[in-house]
Each structure stands twice: as structure tokens, then as C-alpha cells.
Design a protein around this motif. Structure first.
Motif, PDB file in Angstrom:
ATOM      1  N   VAL A 277      37.959   8.938 109.684  1.00 15.24           N
ATOM      2  CA  VAL A 277      38.697   9.778 110.643  1.00 15.24           C
ATOM      3  C   VAL A 277      37.861  11.035 110.913  1.00 15.24           C
ATOM      4  CG1 VAL A 277      40.812  11.044 111.136  1.00 15.24           C
ATOM      5  CG2 VAL A 277      40.880   8.994 109.684  1.00 15.24           C
ATOM      6  N   ARG A 278      37.504  11.196 112.201  1.00 17.61           N
ATOM      7  CA  ARG A 278      36.762  12.427 112.520  1.00 17.61           C
ATOM      8  C   ARG A 278      37.760  13.517 112.848  1.00 17.61           C
ATOM      9  NH1 ARG A 278      32.491  11.404 116.667  1.00 17.61           N
ATOM     10  NH2 ARG A 278      31.693  10.205 114.926  1.00 17.61           N
ATOM     11  N   VAL A 283      41.319  20.301 117.069  1.00 20.83           N
ATOM     12  CA  VAL A 283      42.533  19.474 117.192  1.00 20.83           C
ATOM     13  C   VAL A 283      43.459  19.859 116.035  1.00 20.83           C
ATOM     14  CG1 VAL A 283      43.444  17.115 117.175  1.00 20.83           C
ATOM     15  CG2 VAL A 283      41.204  17.592 118.200  1.00 20.83           C
ATOM     16  N   LEU A 288      46.507  15.350 114.437  1.00 18.15           N
ATOM     17  CA  LEU A 288      45.488  14.393 114.007  1.00 18.15           C
ATOM     18  C   LEU A 288      46.095  13.379 113.041  1.00 18.15           C
ATOM     19  CD1 LEU A 288      42.254  13.884 113.838  1.00 18.15           C
ATOM     20  CD2 LEU A 288      42.510  14.976 111.624  1.00 18.15           C
ATOM     21  N   LYS A 291      48.657  11.021 114.672  1.00 18.20           N
ATOM     22  CA  LYS A 291      47.975   9.968 115.427  1.00 18.20           C
ATOM     23  C   LYS A 291      47.360   8.931 114.483  1.00 18.20           C
ATOM     24  CE  LYS A 291      44.607   9.603 119.155  1.00 18.20           C
ATOM     25  NZ  LYS A 291      43.601  10.315 119.932  1.00 18.20           N
TER      26      LYS A 291
ATOM     27  N   ALA B 702      34.257  11.147 119.999  1.00 19.47           N
ATOM     28  CA  ALA B 702      35.199  10.126 119.557  1.00 19.47           C
ATOM     29  C   ALA B 702      35.732  10.493 118.180  1.00 19.47           C
ATOM     30  CB  ALA B 702      34.488   8.771 119.491  1.00 19.47           C
ATOM     31  N   GLU B 703      36.920  10.182 118.023  1.00 20.38           N
ATOM     32  CA  GLU B 703      37.516  10.479 116.735  1.00 20.38           C
ATOM     33  C   GLU B 703      37.485   9.224 115.889  1.00 20.38           C
ATOM     34  OE1 GLU B 703      41.333  11.969 117.426  1.00 20.38           O
ATOM     35  OE2 GLU B 703      40.646  13.795 118.391  1.00 20.38           O
ATOM     36  N   GLY B 704      36.532   9.104 115.050  1.00 19.56           N
ATOM     37  CA  GLY B 704      36.490   7.972 114.159  1.00 19.56           C
ATOM     38  C   GLY B 704      35.906   6.764 114.791  1.00 19.56           C
ATOM     39  N   SER B 705      36.736   5.767 115.064  1.00 14.86           N
ATOM     40  CA  SER B 705      36.248   4.460 115.449  1.00 14.86           C
ATOM     41  C   SER B 705      35.445   4.492 116.702  1.00 14.86           C
ATOM     42  CB  SER B 705      37.393   3.489 115.601  1.00 14.86           C
ATOM     43  OG  SER B 705      38.327   3.987 116.504  1.00 14.86           O
TER      44      SER B 705
END
Lengths: 300, 705
Positions: A277-278, A283, A288, A291, B702-705
Motif C-alpha cells: 500500500v503506497r 491523502v 487510505l 479504501k 499509483a497507490e500500490g498495485s
């Protein structure tokens, strides 16, 4: 939970929004009490697993009399055992995590908020949570517990901790992997500023210990796109090393390198079924998590 | 390649600034703390080579940017094709040096402006390599009317050029320029006030010899004066009356007002040792008027002086007009008659003598009169007698010998005047047989008609009032019938005889015939009242006086010359021009046979000369054609040239303006805009190269994937 107390890194109102969501382990975990998570052991449960031929010593309470009536044989009914989760929240406490730009939360603060909410969620579902502080090595590992008092202690510990010193995440993760005896869930919250192969090795070590690993890659937006302009002198927050650059000249290359690193880390995690998870600090952490958890449950 | 503002090229020195900055300037770096240098280190190492190239490129781009901006500001002009593109550049300069150019145009005269323009042309950075100079009025000094590379000599010639007082002939100059341009491609620069009177553009520009010139040579019209000046001038002077000593004449002065306002001027006649005679004259705008100034030709020698007007106008040299002429001696007339033996006061000889000279013997010494009459018997008429007289009046002479006839012919041919009157002794047969045919008016017959109160008479019914002899004597045709002729000699006039007066029976009464330089008059009736009432009419006296003074009043009296004219001088030997009386000018000129051609730059005035023992005076005045200094305005001039198919005509009030306009329009492409565009492009490239413009879109995170 100690509602009368206020925490720096926990906001109950925001955590309450996530209260109906649970963080379930996707693989078997070894707990110590009955819980929501699948245990590797068969035990007493409402959920039927399989039949096994009776052997002397088995508890006759588990004989399946219907099968005996039909086949005149003794079979024992076995059920899935469900247990609680032992989760370890590993938070990077190196000085690079103190970076935050433009009035946003620093990465450490953001990570603390994530850790606080995750701890709350887990204890809310009777899972035991421990906190590991990562620096140049494993700095501290608290015992796992699911009590509110434990969470309180965790949050106070996070407040007390100041990100400092040069970090070595791979070494710290290796040590943590060795220290965690029972398989469970490891949530790593870090900026992952280490060589990629070393990070991957450390994560592999975790996986080898059969832990489920979730990564929260915390980044400030200005780390993804170089924020400086013109001739600047940049000092490394961890090593105090300094470099003078023409930001305009190196910006593209920097952005490219960061993008490559992020893409590589993401790919490596996916290949190893590590949840990645980035978490970019612009955010809100609760959005976050909402989601993320919703996606994890297959909800939209 | 030329530059409209070449001094701006000094800005090219600023090109060194980026070089110096790149070499010596170190910017002060701001200090920042950052999470990690892991990626920055790598980025710096990876971009080191590119940044080095980028730095050099930036330096070059910045140098180029400054250079392009400087060049754009200096407005580089590339010449068009043809001879424009060549290194050799030739110029034919037409410099108007007519005296209309003396009119003030600002602080200087139009001529000084024009001269300064030519000097500027020769001193420009893009000065022509060869120049020819053609003057519109004065003759161009030898060597300069063809293309020459001796620019210093051209400058000296132009600097010392003076105004001409002759009429400008720009058409000749333009034709000369066309001829030169046909031989060697050249630009033509016309520095002039473009005076309408001189520039007959309709005739000048539609000359087929200019066809090549029209298409191939750029023509620059540099107006030395913007507006038409207000000018008053004395434009003509003539003598009305017999130019004979003792006569009274009128100087007819034509004064012209070439301004847009009505003027009242004082016209003065100035003669030596005589108080000026002044007359006030009202001159409406743009009109001319003639005023008569009486002059008594009583003194001996030349009559010289000036007529001037007091004005404060733009052109001063035409405010005075000089004159000088020598009255002829008193005209000597011989009246040939047989009146000596009669006391008849109406005898033809007496009537005629009295008509020609009315003075008594006493009055002849005190009262000037242009005619001196002697009576001679027909028998005394011979060649010797004829040499002492200027005119011979034969009154009813019966006949003459062929020798006398021949002497009369020679007399007439050399300029003498012979007048025949019929009379009682007139014998047509003798005349026809003995008189030379050159003296006869045609076929003669015996006299007809009877004399007496009841005898019939013929009236005069036609008069040639346009002839010099009769002009101005009649107000209307009603005056004719007052003449009654009872007896006359019928004549059938020959073709070379001009009938001046005819009777109602169609027979001529008065005739004139040119014989050599002289004249022969015939009156078919007698000079006595017995045959007709002619001597008693108002016509008789002026007719006989005019006939006697015929040569003195005939033709133009040469009283004034224009510089550049040939002046015939009386006397023999080499001419020596003397320092003159107060209003005379020193004259230079080229002596010629029997005269001198006066340099057109000689200032107007009186010129006294001596030749051996003979002294004389002649007058020089400016050519009146230049006095009407109305000039074309810019649009009008340009339209005329364009209408005449001149392809490249540029007009303006100073050389720089004209050349700048021409450069923009015709002489070549002005690279300023292109350079400015290139500079903008370079600036954008510089911004891109220096990463001031982030041309790449930020990738979504991008968040993650």
C-alpha cells in the motif's frame, strides 16, 4: 478503550468510521484464543472440516453417529479451529521518516496514525497487536496483546518516540523476523529507503517465517517529484551528507529513478503476495485505510 | 546586407555577458534537508555528462539570443535580386540648382538642404561606390556627369555648388540619368523642390527613352522643401515705343504674385542719377499685372537701370529685373518731292515733312524728336544721298532711272525704308518699265478717279489692324469710312505684297513689301489732300511716323538677358569685363564670336564691358520661369511617377526617411521579424534546456498495485 484520554496519533472519531471493517488474515495464523482467523489446528468450531476414522483415545463426543448408523463404522467429525491473530506493527523510526514538506504530516506522524488505527482495529476484533520500532536495527518489540491497556501503551510509546538516527530497514526486518516465533501478520510502515534487493531479502525472510506481510510505503509527495528549483544544497536527514545540485538539471532523472524504485518494489511485493500500500501523506490516512480495507474485502 | 540602425549593433558586445557569467558566476545555493540522497546521488552521476553539454548549449543559446535580439533591433535588410544583391552600388544624383531652391525651408534654403542630402548620401555607411552628379540648371562640371569613384571630389564639388539663375531642365537631367543607368545599373536620387513650372512631368516622365530606366532603376525623390513658397517677382520687362534717341517709351513691367494672398507692392524704376519712379500695384493672389513706367530716351549712350519691387518674399533674386539698351540715333528721313517751286501749303512734300517732323528750326535744337527730315529733289536722289538717310519717302515722283531704282533696292535690302506715294506726276508706264520689280507692289495702271467736290469717292472698307503699321489705331471698324479717296493708282498686288488697307472697289490703298532687311510701302493715292482726305485723317500721321521709325521699333529690343544666354556684344576684339557701377556684377563667361555666353551662376545685375575703344552695358536677370515656385506635393508627385510606370519610386523629405521607407518596401527583406521569432524560439529552447519549462506531465502516483 481509554476514551477519556487523548492521543497525539489516534483520533477515535476517524477510527470509528473504520470500526465495521475488519482486518482478517488471508492465511492461517497461530493465535492463542478463539478468534476470527483460520488456525492451522483442527479444533472445536461450528465449521465442519472433515471425517477421520475413530482411534482409541478420541473423544467419543465427536463420533458421527449418523455415519455409524449407515455404515456401522466409527468416524470422528473434525472442525476448523479459528483463532485470534498476532499482528506486529513494525514502524520505521529512522530520521528520514521525520521528513514532511509543505505543512503536511511527516512520514513518521502519518505512520503513527496508521499504526494507531490498525492497532485499534485489531484489538477491536480481539486480535493481539505488538509494536516493533525499526531503526538501524530492531529497536524495540513490545509483547502482543489485545487489551485496550496495551493499545494505550502502544500509542503513548509512539508519542514518546522521536524518529532519529540512520536507519537500516533490511537489518531491522531480518531481526524482527527472527524474533517473531509464531506466524502471524506483520505490518511494515516505512519509507523503504534502502537498497531494493536487501529489502526484498528481508521481506522474503518474513515470508519464510510464514508471516503475512502488509507494507505501508509512506512517502511525502515531494519525494516522488523533486520539489526544489535552481541551484540547491541538499542535506541527507539521516547521514548529514550534503550535495549541491542544479535541481532543474537532475529533476527528470530523479523522478525517473524514484518511479523505477516504486515500480520495482511494487512488482517484487506482488510477486511475493505481499500486500503493498503506497501511502502518500497528502491523502488522509483514514481515507487510505478505508479504501484499502474495503478493497481487501472486495467491497467497492 | 545593411542595417537600418547600425549603431544598435554595439549591443552585440553584450554577447560576452553569458560567456562571462557561465565562466565566473556561481549562484548561491539554498540549503534544504531531504529524506534521502539515495536517488539524488544517482541522478547527479547519471546526468553529469548531459549537464555539461547542457551548460555549453545554454551558454550558446543565451549568446545567440542576445545576438538575435541585437540584430533584430538593428533591422538587417537584405537586398533583393538584380544589382541590389551585388557589392557594387552606383548612384546618379540629380541636384536641382535652380534659383527657386533659394527659398527657405526651415533654417536653411532648399538648396542647402539638397546639398546636405547629397553629402549625407556620400557619407553613409552604405554609400554608393560610384556616383554621378547632374545639375538641373547649371552645367555639371566636367568629370562629374559620369559615374566616378572619386567620392571626395564629388563631395567637394557638391559643397561648392552654387545656385544657377537659369531655368531648370530636369527633363534633360533625367534623360541623362537614364542614359547612365542604361550603361551601368544605378539608383537615381533626385534632390529638388519639384517645382511644377520646371518639372513638366507629363512630358518628362512619358519619354520613351526612360523605359529601361523605369523598370530597373530605383528612383528616390528627396523633397528639399515641403511647401510652395509665397513669391512675388518681376517676370518680364519690355519697351513700348520707338527705341530711338529723343523718343518717349514705356517700360512695360510685368509683376507676378505667386502666393495665395493678395498683395500690394511698390514697383520702382531706378535709373542712374534719376530719382526712383514708384508706382503702387495691387496684385491679387496668383495673378500678373503689367505696369507702364515712362522713360525719356533723351540721353546719349546706354539706358541701364533696374525695376524692382519691395517685398519680403521667399525668393529675393527675382524681385528686381535689370535692363540695359542703347537707343538708336535719330532717324533721318529724305522726302523726295518737287515742292520747292510752289507755295502750295498742301503740296505733298510739305505735308509729309510736317507730319514727320513738326518742329520749327528753332525747336530742333531744344526739343528732342526721333526723326530728322530733309527734302530732296528727285534729281538729287542718288547712292550717296541714300547713304545719309534711314528712310526715303517718294511723293508723286514721276519716274526714275534704272540706276536709282537699283540704289533704292540696295537701300531697302540693307534695312532702309522706302515709301511711295502716288501723285499728279505719277506715270504708271514709266514706273513699270524702269522700277526694279522688287520695289513694285504688282501690276500698276494709270491713276483713276476725278478730283472735285462733286467727284465720286471711294471709302476704305478693310484694314489689316493686326499689322505693325496700323495696329492699335482703330477702336472699331466704324472708323474706316471716314477716309474718302477720289483718285488713286489701281494696283494688282503681287503675291509677296501685303495689302494693309483696301478701298471699297477692292483696290489696295496701302501695301507693304519686305525687301531684304528693309521695307517698301506703297500708298496708291497722293500725300496731299487733293486726291483724298487721307492726310487729314487721324491715320495718316501715325502711319508715316511708324513707317519712318519702322526699323527702330521693329523686333524685340535686346534689353535683358538670362544667365546662360549668348549675349551679342557690339565692338571688336577681346572682351574685358570691368568692375562695375554700384549695381553691376562681375561676370565670368566664355567669350564667343561677337559676344559672350554668360555663366548661368552669374548673379543678376548690370554688366559693363569694354572692347577696344567701345564700352557697353548689358543686363542679366534671373529666368522668370523659376519665379513661380509652386511645387508638387508628395502624393501628386508619386501619382505622376506611378502613372508613368516607374516601378520603384520612393519619396520623402530627407534622405534617411526615403531610404528607410525604400528599404522596408523594396530594397530587400527586413529580417527583423524573423530574427525576433528566432529569438523567441531560442528563448523557449533555452527555457526547455534549462528545465524551466517542465514539458513532461507528472505521472499519476499509483497507490500500490
Amino acid at each position: 478503550m481509554a476514551e477519556k484520554n487523548t492521543y497525539k496519533y489516534f483520533q477515535p472519531a476517524r477510527a470509528a468510521k473504520l470500526g465495521k471493517l475488519s482486518l482478517l488474515a488471508r492465511q492461517c495464523v497461530e493465535g492463542f484464543i478463539t478468534g476470527l482467523h483460520k488456525s492451522p489446528n483442527k479444533g472445536i468450531s461450528a465449521e465442519f472440516a472433515e471425517h477421520r476414522e475413530y482411534a482409541p483415545g478420541d473423544d467419543t463426543r465427536h463420533l458421527d453417529w449418523n455415519v455409524w448408523g449407515r455404515s456401522d463404522r466409527y468416524y470422528i467429525k473434525q472442525y476448523e479451529q479459528q483463532t485470534n491473530l498476532r499482528a506486529c506493527i513494525a514502524l520505521d523510526c529512522s530520521e528520514s521518516m521525520a521528513y514532511g514538506d509543505g505543512g503536511r504530516l511527516s512520514k513518521y506522524e502519518y505512520g503513527c496514525f496508521l499504526a494507531g488505527v490498525l492497532a485499534y482495529l485489531m484489538t477491536h476484533q480481539q486480535d493481539a497487536v505488538s509494536l516493533a520500532k525499526l531503526g538501524s536495527d530492531l529497536q524495540d518489540l513490545s509483547p502482543a496483546s489485545s487489551t485496550p491497556a496495551h493499545v494505550d501503551r502502544m500509542l503513548r510509546e509512539l508519542e514518546r518516540t522521536v524518529p532519529r538516527g540512520c536507519g537500516n530497514l533490511p537489518v531491522a526486518l531480518h531481526t524482527l523476523a527472527d524474533r517473531l516465533q509464531r506466524r502471524g501478520m506483520v505490518v511494515v510502515i516505512s519509507d523503504f529507503y534502502s537498497p531494493l534487493d536487501e529489502i526484498v531479502n528481508a521481506l522474503q525472510h518474513m515470508l519464510h517465517k510464514r508471516h503475512q506481510v502488509i507494507i505501508f510505503h509512506v512517502l511525502d509527495p515531494s519525494e516522488i517529484f523533486l520539489p526544489f528549483d535552481g541551484q540547491v544544497s541538499v542535506t541527507d536527514m539521516e547521514t548529514a551528507a550534503r550535495i549541491e545540485i542544479d535541481a532543474r538539471a537532475v529533476r527528470d532523472e530523479y523522478n525517473r529513478q524514484v518511479a523505477t524504485f516504486l515500480a520495482s518494489l511494487t512488482r517484487e511485493c506482488h510477486q511475493r503476495r505481499i500486500e503493498y500500500v503506497r501511502a502518500v501523506t497528502d491523502v488522509q490516512y483514514d481515507r487510505l485505510l478505508l479504501k484499502y480495507l474495503a478493497a481487501r474485502r472486495g467491497l467497492k | 546586407m545593411t542595417f537600418l540602425s547600425p549603431w544598435l549593433l554595439l549591443g552585440l558586445a553584450a554577447v560576452a555577458v553569458p560567456v562571462l557569467l557561465h565562466m565566473f558566476w556561481k549562484s548561491r545555493a539554498k540549503a534544504y534537508a531531504f529524506a534521502t540522497l539515495m536517488f539524488l546521488h544517482s541522478a547527479v552521476v547519471r546526468t553529469a555528462r548531459r549537464r555539461k553539454i547542457q551548460n555549453w548549449l545554454l551558454m550558446l543559446l543565451r549568446c545567440g539570443l542576445i545576438a538575435m535580439l541585437t540584430l533584430a533591433a538593428a533591422e538587417p535588410i537584405s537586398r533583393a535580386g538584380g544589382f541590389w544583391g551585388g557589392k557594387q552600388r552606383n548612384a546618379i544624383v540629380v541636384l536641382d540648382d535652380s534659383f527657386s531652391m533659394t527659398a527657405k525651408a526651415g533654417d536653411m534654403s532648399a538648396f542647402e538642404n539638397a546639398r546636405a542630402g547629397v553629402l549625407e548620401l556620400t557619407a553613409r555607411g552604405d554609400a554608393p561606390s560610384q556616383i554621378a552628379v547632374l545639375l538641373t540648371a547649371g552645367p555639371t562640371p566636367s568629370g562629374f556627369a559620369r559615374l566616378t569613384s572619386k567620392i571626395a571630389d564629388i563631395r567637394q564639388m557638391v559643397s561648392s555648388a552654387a545656385i544657377s539663375y537659369a531655368h531648370a531642365s530636369p527633363d534633360a537631367s533625367l534623360a541623362g540619368a537614364a542614359e547612365l543607368a542604361a550603361q551601368t545599373p544605378a539608383e537615381v536620387f533626385i534632390f529638388s523642390d519639384f517645382q511644377k513650372n520646371s518639372f513638366n512631368l507629363q512630358k518628362m516622365l512619358h519619354n520613351s527613352s526612360l523605359d529601361f530606366f523605369k523598370k530597373n532603376s530605383p528612383v528616390y525623390l528627396i523633397r528639399s522643401r515641403k511647401d510652395s513658397p509665397s513669391n512675388l517677382a518681376i517676370t518680364n520687362l519690355s519697351v513700348q515705343g520707338p527705341n530711338v534717341r529723343g523718343a518717349s517709351v514705356n517700360l512695360m513691367v510685368t509683376a507676378s504674385n505667386y502666393s495665395q494672398a493678395d498683395e500690394t507692392v511698390s514697383v520702382e524704376l531706378v535709373l542712374p542719377d534719376t530719382p526712383p519712379l514708384r508706382k503702387m500695384l495691387d496684385l491679387p493672389a496668383d495673378t500678373s499685372q503689367v505696369v507702364a513706367m515712362p522713360v525719356e530716351l533723351s540721353q546719349n549712350g546706354e539706358i541701364a537701370g533696374q525695376v524692382r519691387m519691395k517685398t519680403d518674399d521667399a525668393i529675393r533674386c527675382d524681385d528686381a529685373r535689370f535692363f540695359a539698351f542703347t537707343p538708336r540715333p535719330v532717324v533721318r528721313v529724305a522726302v523726295i518731292c518737287d515742292d520747292e517751286n510752289t507755295d502750295d501749303p498742301s503740296a505733298a512734300g510739305r505735308v509729309l515733312s510736317l507730319a514727320l517732323d513738326w518742329r520749327t528750326d528753332a525747336e530742333k535744337t531744344t526739343t528732342p524728336w526721333p526723326i530728322n527730315v530733309v527734302q530732296i529733289k528727285p534729281s538729287d536722289l542718288n547712292a550717296t544721298t541714300l547713304k545719309t538717310v534711314d528712310a526715303v519717302f517718294l511723293c508723286g515722283v514721276g519716274g526714275m532711272s534704272p540706276a536709282i531704282s537699283k540704289n533704292l533696292v540696295d537701300f531697302a535690302r540693307s534695312g532702309g525704308v522706302v515709301m511711295f506715294f502716288a501723285g499728279p506726276a505719277f506715270d504708271a508706264g514709266v514706273y513699270s518699265s524702269t522700277l526694279d520689280g522688287r520695289l513694285l507692289p504688282g501690276g500698276l495702271a494709270a491713276p483713276v478717279g476725278s478730283i472735285g467736290p462733286d467727284a465720286p469717292a471711294w471709302k476704305v472698307n478693310s484694314i489689316d489692324s493686326a499689322d505693325r503699321l496700323l495696329g492699335g489705331l482703330y477702336q472699331s471698324a466704324d472708323d474706316f469710312p471716314q477716309m474718302n479717296v477720289q483718285r488713286f493708282v489701281p494696283v494688282k498686288p503681287s503675291k509677296d505684297t501685303k495689302v494693309l488697307m483696301s478701298l471699297e472697289n477692292s483696290f489696295p490703298l496701302l501695301m507693304r513689301k519686305d525687301v531684304g532687311h528693309g521695307e517698301v510701302f506703297w500708298c496708291t493715292t497722293a500725300a496731299t489732300p487733293k486726291w483724298s482726305n487721307l492726310p487729314a485723317t487721324g491715320v495718316f500721321l501715325p502711319v508715316v511716323l511708324r513707317a519712318a521709325l519702322w526699323q527702330a521699333t521693329g523686333g524685340d529690343v535686346p534689353m535683358c538677358y538670362v544667365p546662360g544666354d549668348f549675349v551679342p556684344l557690339t565692338g571688336e576684339g577681346g572682351w574685358r569685363f570691368l568692375p562695375q557701377i554700384s549695381y553691376t556684377k562681375k561676370v565670368t563667361g566664355k567669350t564667343a564670336a561677337n559676344g559672350v555666353v554668360v555663366d548661368c551662376r552669374t548673379a543678376p545685375g548690370l554688366v559693363e564691358y569694354s572692347a577696344g575703344n567701345f564700352n557697353g552695358v548689358f543686363a542679366l536677370s534671373p529666368d522668370p520661369a523659376e519665379s513661380d515656385a509652386e511645387c508638387y506635393d508628395e502624393d501628386e508627385l508619386l501619382k505622376k511617377f506611378h502613372a508613368a510606370d516607374f516601378a520603384n519610386v520612393y519619396i520623402g523629405d530627407d534622405l534617411g526617411q526615403v531610404l528607410a521607407g525604400a528599404s522596408r518596401e523594396r530594397r530587400g527583406y527586413n529580417w527583423r521579424s524573423l530574427l525576433a521569432c528566432l529569438a523567441i524560439l531560442t528563448l523557449l529552447v533555452e527555457l526547455a534546456v534549462s528545465n524551466r519549462i517542465n514539458v513532461k506531465q507528472k505521472a499519476a502516483v499509483a497507490e500500490g498495485s
